[in-house]
Design a protein around this motif. Structure first.
Motif, PDB file in Angstrom:
ATOM      1  N   ILE A 160       0.841  -1.211   0.000  1.00  0.00           N
ATOM      2  CA  ILE A 160       0.000   0.000   0.000  1.00  0.00           C
ATOM      3  C   ILE A 160       0.868   1.250   0.000  1.00  0.00           C
ATOM      4  O   ILE A 160       0.607   2.206  -0.740  1.00  0.00           O
ATOM      5  N   LEU A 161       1.915   1.262   0.802  1.00  0.00           N
ATOM      6  CA  LEU A 161       2.825   2.415   0.818  1.00  0.00           C
ATOM      7  C   LEU A 161       3.518   2.596  -0.525  1.00  0.00           C
ATOM      8  O   LEU A 161       3.707   3.722  -0.990  1.00  0.00           O
ATOM      9  N   ALA A 162       3.887   1.475  -1.168  1.00  0.00           N
ATOM     10  CA  ALA A 162       4.523   1.569  -2.486  1.00  0.00           C
ATOM     11  C   ALA A 162       3.547   2.145  -3.514  1.00  0.00           C
ATOM     12  O   ALA A 162       3.920   3.007  -4.328  1.00  0.00           O
ATOM     13  N   LEU A 163       2.291   1.708  -3.496  1.00  0.00           N
ATOM     14  CA  LEU A 163       1.288   2.249  -4.427  1.00  0.00           C
ATOM     15  C   LEU A 163       1.023   3.730  -4.161  1.00  0.00           C
ATOM     16  O   LEU A 163       0.898   4.524  -5.106  1.00  0.00           O
ATOM     17  N   LEU A 164       0.938   4.105  -2.893  1.00  0.00           N
ATOM     18  CA  LEU A 164       0.763   5.526  -2.567  1.00  0.00           C
ATOM     19  C   LEU A 164       1.974   6.342  -3.020  1.00  0.00           C
ATOM     20  O   LEU A 164       1.833   7.464  -3.507  1.00  0.00           O
ATOM     21  N   GLY A 165       3.162   5.770  -2.858  1.00  0.00           N
ATOM     22  CA  GLY A 165       4.370   6.462  -3.321  1.00  0.00           C
ATOM     23  C   GLY A 165       4.387   6.621  -4.828  1.00  0.00           C
ATOM     24  O   GLY A 165       4.765   7.682  -5.346  1.00  0.00           O
ATOM     25  N   LEU A 166       3.960   5.595  -5.559  1.00  0.00           N
ATOM     26  CA  LEU A 166       3.886   5.701  -7.018  1.00  0.00           C
ATOM     27  C   LEU A 166       2.843   6.729  -7.442  1.00  0.00           C
ATOM     28  O   LEU A 166       3.059   7.500  -8.384  1.00  0.00           O
ATOM     29  N   ARG A 167       1.726   6.756  -6.757  1.00  0.00           N
ATOM     30  CA  ARG A 167       0.684   7.748  -7.066  1.00  0.00           C
ATOM     31  C   ARG A 167       1.207   9.153  -6.810  1.00  0.00           C
ATOM     32  O   ARG A 167       0.972  10.075  -7.584  1.00  0.00           O
ATOM     33  N   TRP A 168       1.903   9.319  -5.712  1.00  0.00           N
ATOM     34  CA  TRP A 168       2.475  10.623  -5.376  1.00  0.00           C
ATOM     35  C   TRP A 168       3.504  11.030  -6.423  1.00  0.00           C
ATOM     36  O   TRP A 168       3.521  12.169  -6.882  1.00  0.00           O
ATOM     37  N   LEU A 169       4.365  10.085  -6.812  1.00  0.00           N
ATOM     38  CA  LEU A 169       5.374  10.368  -7.821  1.00  0.00           C
ATOM     39  C   LEU A 169       4.721  10.742  -9.152  1.00  0.00           C
ATOM     40  O   LEU A 169       5.159  11.674  -9.829  1.00  0.00           O
ATOM     41  N   ALA A 170       3.664  10.039  -9.536  1.00  0.00           N
ATOM     42  CA  ALA A 170       2.960  10.358 -10.778  1.00  0.00           C
ATOM     43  C   ALA A 170       2.341  11.746 -10.710  1.00  0.00           C
ATOM     44  O   ALA A 170       2.346  12.498 -11.696  1.00  0.00           O
ATOM     45  N   THR A 171       1.823  12.135  -9.559  1.00  0.00           N
ATOM     46  CA  THR A 171       1.244  13.466  -9.399  1.00  0.00           C
ATOM     47  C   THR A 171       2.311  14.544  -9.512  1.00  0.00           C
ATOM     48  O   THR A 171       2.088  15.584 -10.120  1.00  0.00           O
ATOM     49  N   VAL A 172       3.474  14.284  -8.946  1.00  0.00           N
ATOM     50  CA  VAL A 172       4.552  15.274  -8.990  1.00  0.00           C
ATOM     51  C   VAL A 172       5.131  15.400 -10.400  1.00  0.00           C
ATOM     52  O   VAL A 172       5.416  16.499 -10.870  1.00  0.00           O
ATOM     53  N   ILE A 173       5.266  14.278 -11.096  1.00  0.00           N
ATOM     54  CA  ILE A 173       5.928  14.278 -12.400  1.00  0.00           C
ATOM     55  C   ILE A 173       5.020  14.763 -13.523  1.00  0.00           C
ATOM     56  O   ILE A 173       5.448  15.515 -14.389  1.00  0.00           O
ATOM     57  N   THR A 174       3.780  14.317 -13.527  1.00  0.00           N
ATOM     58  CA  THR A 174       2.908  14.643 -14.655  1.00  0.00           C
ATOM     59  C   THR A 174       2.548  16.112 -14.662  1.00  0.00           C
ATOM     60  O   THR A 174       2.411  16.751 -13.631  1.00  0.00           O
ATOM     61  N   THR A 175       2.417  16.624 -15.868  1.00  0.00           N
ATOM     62  CA  THR A 175       1.993  18.007 -16.020  1.00  0.00           C
ATOM     63  C   THR A 175       0.482  18.066 -16.029  1.00  0.00           C
ATOM     64  O   THR A 175      -0.202  17.076 -16.281  1.00  0.00           O
ATOM     65  N   GLU A 176      -0.008  19.229 -15.786  1.00  0.00           N
ATOM     66  CA  GLU A 176      -1.448  19.419 -15.771  1.00  0.00           C
ATOM     67  C   GLU A 176      -1.998  19.269 -17.181  1.00  0.00           C
ATOM     68  O   GLU A 176      -1.448  19.816 -18.131  1.00  0.00           O
ATOM     69  N   PRO A 177      -3.089  18.513 -17.359  1.00  0.00           N
ATOM     70  CA  PRO A 177      -3.610  18.318 -18.705  1.00  0.00           C
ATOM     71  C   PRO A 177      -4.154  19.614 -19.299  1.00  0.00           C
ATOM     72  O   PRO A 177      -4.577  20.503 -18.586  1.00  0.00           O
ATOM     73  N   SER A 178      -4.117  19.658 -20.603  1.00  0.00           N
ATOM     74  CA  SER A 178      -4.648  20.830 -21.285  1.00  0.00           C
ATOM     75  C   SER A 178      -6.156  20.882 -21.093  1.00  0.00           C
ATOM     76  O   SER A 178      -6.823  19.877 -20.958  1.00  0.00           O
TER      77      SER A 178
END
Length: 191
Positions: A68-86
């Motif tokens: 669960i912590l790994a999935l939350l960490g991946l979700r957090w990383l995806a939020t930080v890395i991805t840009t806001e959609p157009s």
């Protein structure tokens, strides 16, 4: 931005947890938790005995918690890395009494591009609309001719073009990011 706020909150909580753990470890070494506690062997302690006794359910529970912590960490990383959609649609209406007016973001980007390209010395314009439909943000990347004075072009865009865009959208406080650059030099190959 909500992602930035969540990122700061999560990092602050993580920092506080690690600070408390570090202080607890330092205090354990100074006999605050009882005399001799800091000098006891690491594996001869009640938590280790508990895990050894109840390992049949503790380790699977620890594995699930780690997953669960790994999935939350991946979700957090995806939020930080991805840009806001157009943004695809922009809500123009300022109040709900006059009805709802929605504008296609592609048509708006084309109109903004044409407006900025009318300024003398502009070679290319890249527009990006992001944010919420009722609170959009505009990013303009303008490539100017090498002979153009960039501060003068910036003043012209800010004084003439941006007010018209804000007025047309009915958003006088529309946040705009303006990036002015010269084109890259093309390399010529001889021979």
């Amino acid at each position: 931005m909500p992602a930035d706020r969540a990122n700061r909150t999560l990092l602050t909580i993580l920092a506080l947890v690690l600070l408390v753990l570090g202080i607890a470890i330092l205090l354990a070494g100074t006999d605050v938790f009882g005399s001799g506690f800091g000098r006891r062997p690491l594996l001869d302690n009640p938590p280790a005995r508990f895990i050894g006794t109840h390992g049949g359910w503790v380790w699977p529970l620890a594995a699930v918690a780690a997953a669960i912590l790994a999935l939350l960490g991946l979700r957090w990383l995806a939020t930080v890395i991805t840009t806001e959609p157009s943004q695809r649609r922009i809500n123009i209406s300022t109040d709900g009494t006059a009805g709802r007016t929605v504008l296609d973001a592609g048509a708006l980007a084309t109109a903004i591009r044409a407006e900025v390209e009318d300024c003398p010395g502009v070679e290319d314009v890249d527009t990006k609309l992001s944010g919420q439909p009722h609170a959009p943000r505009l990013a303009l990347n303008v490539t100017a001719d090498r002979d153009v004075d960039l501060p003068a072009l910036r003043e012209r865009i800010e004084a003439l073009v941006l007010p018209r865009i804000r007025y047309a959208l009915g958003k006088p406080d529309l946040p705009v990011s303006l990036d002015l650059t010269y084109p890259r030099r093309r390399r010529t190959h001889i021979g």
